[in-house]
Design a protein around this motif. Structure first.
Motif, mmCIF file in Angstrom:
data_model
loop_
_atom_site.group_PDB
_atom_site.id
_atom_site.type_symbol
_atom_site.label_atom_id
_atom_site.label_comp_id
_atom_site.label_asym_id
_atom_site.label_seq_id
_atom_site.Cartn_x
_atom_site.Cartn_y
_atom_site.Cartn_z
ATOM 1 N N THR A 132 100.842 -5.835 43.916
ATOM 2 C CA THR A 132 101.712 -6.962 44.230
ATOM 3 C C THR A 132 100.907 -7.939 45.070
ATOM 4 O O THR A 132 99.992 -7.548 45.807
ATOM 5 C CB THR A 132 102.986 -6.532 44.992
ATOM 6 O OG1 THR A 132 102.620 -5.897 46.212
ATOM 7 C CG2 THR A 132 103.862 -5.618 44.136
ATOM 8 N N CYS A 133 101.238 -9.222 44.929
ATOM 9 C CA CYS A 133 100.522 -10.248 45.679
ATOM 10 C C CYS A 133 101.434 -11.433 45.936
ATOM 11 O O CYS A 133 102.474 -11.590 45.284
ATOM 12 C CB CYS A 133 99.267 -10.698 44.946
ATOM 13 S SG CYS A 133 99.577 -11.623 43.420
ATOM 14 N N ASP B 262 102.344 -15.457 45.903
ATOM 15 C CA ASP B 262 102.248 -16.469 44.850
ATOM 16 C C ASP B 262 100.865 -17.125 44.797
ATOM 17 O O ASP B 262 100.303 -17.318 43.725
ATOM 18 C CB ASP B 262 103.344 -17.524 45.056
ATOM 19 C CG ASP B 262 103.386 -18.525 43.933
ATOM 20 O OD1 ASP B 262 103.702 -18.120 42.796
ATOM 21 O OD2 ASP B 262 103.080 -19.711 44.184
ATOM 22 N N VAL C 241 98.197 -15.174 42.640
ATOM 23 C CA VAL C 241 98.432 -14.794 41.241
ATOM 24 C C VAL C 241 97.234 -15.190 40.373
ATOM 25 O O VAL C 241 96.743 -14.396 39.567
ATOM 26 C CB VAL C 241 99.745 -15.406 40.711
ATOM 27 C CG1 VAL C 241 99.858 -15.275 39.203
ATOM 28 C CG2 VAL C 241 100.948 -14.748 41.389
ATOM 29 N N HIS C 242 96.752 -16.411 40.529
ATOM 30 C CA HIS C 242 95.625 -16.880 39.714
ATOM 31 C C HIS C 242 94.354 -16.060 39.963
ATOM 32 O O HIS C 242 93.569 -15.830 39.048
ATOM 33 C CB HIS C 242 95.356 -18.364 39.964
ATOM 34 C CG HIS C 242 94.746 -18.644 41.300
ATOM 35 N ND1 HIS C 242 95.475 -18.656 42.471
ATOM 36 C CD2 HIS C 242 93.458 -18.875 41.657
ATOM 37 C CE1 HIS C 242 94.665 -18.901 43.492
ATOM 38 N NE2 HIS C 242 93.441 -19.042 43.027
ATOM 39 N N TYR D 266 94.094 -12.787 40.788
ATOM 40 C CA TYR D 266 94.163 -11.501 40.090
ATOM 41 C C TYR D 266 94.180 -11.679 38.573
ATOM 42 O O TYR D 266 93.707 -10.809 37.838
ATOM 43 C CB TYR D 266 95.346 -10.680 40.596
ATOM 44 C CG TYR D 266 95.144 -10.265 42.030
ATOM 45 C CD1 TYR D 266 94.149 -9.354 42.377
ATOM 46 C CD2 TYR D 266 95.911 -10.808 43.053
ATOM 47 C CE1 TYR D 266 93.922 -8.993 43.702
ATOM 48 C CE2 TYR D 266 95.700 -10.448 44.380
ATOM 49 C CZ TYR D 266 94.706 -9.544 44.688
ATOM 50 O OH TYR D 266 94.487 -9.189 45.995
ATOM 51 N N ALA D 267 94.673 -12.813 38.099
ATOM 52 C CA ALA D 267 94.635 -13.098 36.663
ATOM 53 C C ALA D 267 93.192 -13.146 36.164
ATOM 54 O O ALA D 267 92.926 -12.798 35.004
ATOM 55 C CB ALA D 267 95.361 -14.409 36.363
ATOM 56 N N ASP E 14 100.938 -11.416 35.423
ATOM 57 C CA ASP E 14 102.055 -11.600 36.349
ATOM 58 C C ASP E 14 103.349 -11.179 35.658
ATOM 59 O O ASP E 14 103.708 -11.724 34.617
ATOM 60 C CB ASP E 14 102.127 -13.068 36.777
ATOM 61 C CG ASP E 14 103.187 -13.343 37.824
ATOM 62 O OD1 ASP E 14 103.816 -12.391 38.330
ATOM 63 O OD2 ASP E 14 103.386 -14.537 38.137
ATOM 64 N N TRP F 6 106.892 -11.129 46.760
ATOM 65 C CA TRP F 6 105.698 -10.602 46.094
ATOM 66 C C TRP F 6 105.837 -10.698 44.584
ATOM 67 O O TRP F 6 106.905 -10.451 44.029
ATOM 68 C CB TRP F 6 105.494 -9.133 46.467
ATOM 69 C CG TRP F 6 105.335 -8.889 47.929
ATOM 70 C CD1 TRP F 6 106.322 -8.562 48.817
ATOM 71 C CD2 TRP F 6 104.134 -8.964 48.685
ATOM 72 N NE1 TRP F 6 105.807 -8.426 50.083
ATOM 73 C CE2 TRP F 6 104.461 -8.673 50.036
ATOM 74 C CE3 TRP F 6 102.808 -9.256 48.369
ATOM 75 C CZ2 TRP F 6 103.515 -8.645 51.046
ATOM 76 C CZ3 TRP F 6 101.865 -9.232 49.385
ATOM 77 C CH2 TRP F 6 102.216 -8.936 50.695
ATOM 78 N N HIS F 7 104.747 -10.988 43.921
ATOM 79 C CA HIS F 7 104.659 -10.916 42.460
ATOM 80 C C HIS F 7 104.075 -9.553 42.102
ATOM 81 O O HIS F 7 103.120 -9.100 42.740
ATOM 82 C CB HIS F 7 103.713 -11.985 41.916
ATOM 83 C CG HIS F 7 104.244 -13.356 41.949
ATOM 84 N ND1 HIS F 7 104.682 -14.016 40.834
ATOM 85 C CD2 HIS F 7 104.457 -14.205 42.993
ATOM 86 C CE1 HIS F 7 105.112 -15.213 41.178
ATOM 87 N NE2 HIS F 7 104.984 -15.353 42.489
ATOM 88 N N MET G 126 101.881 -7.544 39.509
ATOM 89 C CA MET G 126 100.874 -7.822 38.472
ATOM 90 C C MET G 126 100.348 -6.505 37.925
ATOM 91 O O MET G 126 100.227 -5.527 38.656
ATOM 92 C CB MET G 126 99.758 -8.686 39.058
ATOM 93 C CG MET G 126 100.266 -10.021 39.569
ATOM 94 S SD MET G 126 98.999 -11.223 39.911
ATOM 95 C CE MET G 126 98.458 -11.643 38.240
#
Length: 166
Positions: free
Chosen positions: A128-129, A131, A134-135, A137-138, A144, A157-158, A160
């Motif tokens: 989880t991260c 916002d 997100v990019h 970890y992508a 996501d 948290w998002h 992923m």
């Protein structure tokens, strides 16, 4: 990176360094405590990836293995939930001392964790991260899955996921 950098797994002798790096990276409401790290090292020290420069811990990644598909808040606090034969490598923390950021150290550790999980026959990894990350970890092929149910540290948290192909 020079040869003086060393990646290894955690041992109890690393507890002070791990706790200090965590405190430098996260607010107190989000940071794991020394006691939580003691449990984590006891149950899954081989699922910590520590990057040292000489005697200085500068970055680490940690998380346990489970058959649970989603990362829950309970997992942060209950190291005994670790199942060495589990399908998913969870990532609880990606930490780099502020003075060492933006040099690729966390990425090096993430790639090592991903490769180890792949070699261990896992389905993939979950983290989880916030916002704003997100990019980042992508870039490692994490997808996501949207806002998680986590309320850890009273933050949104998002979740992923990186799923390995067959």
């Amino acid at each position: 990176m020079s040869e003086e950098f060393n990646i290894r797994h955690a041992r109890i002798v690393d507890i002070n360094a791990i706790t200090a790096v965590e405190a430098a990276c996260f607010p107190a409401t989000e940071a794991a405590t020394r006691e939580e790290f003691e449990g984590r090292i006891q149950y899954y020290g081989d699922h910590f990836w520590l990057l040292y420069e000489g005697d200085q811990l500068i970055s680490f990644v940690d998380g346990f293995v489970t058959d649970e598909a989603d990362l829950t808040d309970e997992m942060y606090e209950r190291a005994e939930m670790h199942d060495e034969h589990g399908a998913w490598q969870m990532i609880f923390g990606v930490n780099t001392l502020p003075a060492y950021r933006n040099r690729g150290y966390a990425g090096r550790l993430l790639r090592r964790a991903i490769e180890d999980a792949r070699q261990q026959g896992r389905k993939g990894l979950v983290l989880t991260c916030k916002d704003r990350l997100v990019h980042y970890y992508a870039c490692f092929d994490f997808v996501d899955e949207g806002i998680s149910d986590s309320t850890h540290g009273n933050v949104e948290w998002h979740q992923m996921r990186l799923t390995f192909g067959d």
